[in-house]
Design an enzyme around this catalytic site. Sequence first.
Site, PDB file in Angstrom:
ATOM      1  CG  HIS A   1       7.234   3.906   4.680  1.00 24.29           C
ATOM      2  ND1 HIS A   1       8.363   3.190   5.007  1.00 24.29           N
ATOM      3  CD2 HIS A   1       6.195   3.206   5.210  1.00 24.29           C
ATOM      4  CE1 HIS A   1       8.030   2.125   5.711  1.00 24.29           C
ATOM      5  NE2 HIS A   1       6.718   2.120   5.842  1.00 24.29           N
ATOM      6  CD  GLU A   2       2.465   3.549   5.146  1.00 22.44           C
ATOM      7  OE1 GLU A   2       2.095   2.442   4.724  1.00 22.44           O
ATOM      8  OE2 GLU A   2       3.002   3.701   6.264  1.00 22.44           O
TER       9      GLU A   2
ATOM     10  CG  HIS B   1       4.762  -0.879   2.544  1.00 26.56           C
ATOM     11  ND1 HIS B   1       5.716  -1.834   2.822  1.00 26.56           N
ATOM     12  CD2 HIS B   1       4.708  -0.073   3.635  1.00 26.56           C
ATOM     13  CE1 HIS B   1       6.225  -1.625   4.032  1.00 26.56           C
ATOM     14  NE2 HIS B   1       5.635  -0.545   4.540  1.00 26.56           N
TER      15      HIS B   1
ATOM     16  CD  GLU C   1       7.137  -1.423   7.641  1.00 25.94           C
ATOM     17  OE1 GLU C   1       7.252  -0.186   7.524  1.00 25.94           O
ATOM     18  OE2 GLU C   1       6.093  -2.025   7.344  1.00 25.94           O
TER      19      GLU C   1
END
Length: 285
Positions: A145-146, A149, A208
């Site tokens: 997920h990070e 980004h 997100e």
Amino acid sequence: MPVKLERKHALPLTLAPIMIALGFVLFKLYTASKVTNPETGRVARVGIDPEQEQRLGLEAYAQVKRDEAAKIVQSGPDVELVKRVTNRLARAAAEKATVQYNWEVSVIQSNEKNAFCLPGGKIVVYTGIIPIAKNEAGLATVLGHEMAHATSRHGAERLFRSELTKTILGGFQGGLAQMDPAQRQTIMGALGAGAKYGATLPFSRTQESEADHIGLIYMARAGYDPKEAVAFWQRMDEQVGKGGSPPQFMSDHPSHNTRIGHLQTWMPEAEKEFASHHQHNAPGA
């Protein structure tokens, strides 16, 4: 003889500053660089180029390492785990990436249940998240997920949109310059709240969700069972407990239940990636 009262406008608005601000916003929208997300196909406008973005990320990463120097874990099982998962995810991300990153990770001894990735691929993991991650696949959920980004250039997109919002609000502030200061402050406060809850926070939740989607693909492509992402967010939900987080419309992140629902929607796509990875890495393949 009756006294003639001069009627005052309830909202003394000067249009020129507002029109100038809107003109500038339209110009920026027209001239901004467009980037297409290699995983989702979403087109975004960004305000800075990849080199500037990576430079900002490096500066922020150096500051974090200075601030947390005494807590940085140099070696041991946690560091090995984080680096192993990061390396697998980095290879998965590189398959479709349009910008290549020099990934780097620091592990910080802390009870904080968090991790983040700065523009340019500099990752910080707090040890408090590791027990909740529970296993490599759980940690891959967080790190995927990070890292998404960063590869999606979300920071550059947020910066661009923030500049547009400030320009529009600045135009209205100039347009209301002749108003009573208290009334002007009330109206600007309302406009600011409208921008926050009507545009900024919903957009943040969109980013997100996109990072959740791409992170799920990364972990599956890296050989981690994507169903573990759902299990991770269920554990996070248990950690927070009922009433522990604000209503979704007031948050810059989707609720845990929303995230889990989205992950389940994307699961067939992720499971195809997972199956493809196993087929590609099977003996004799």
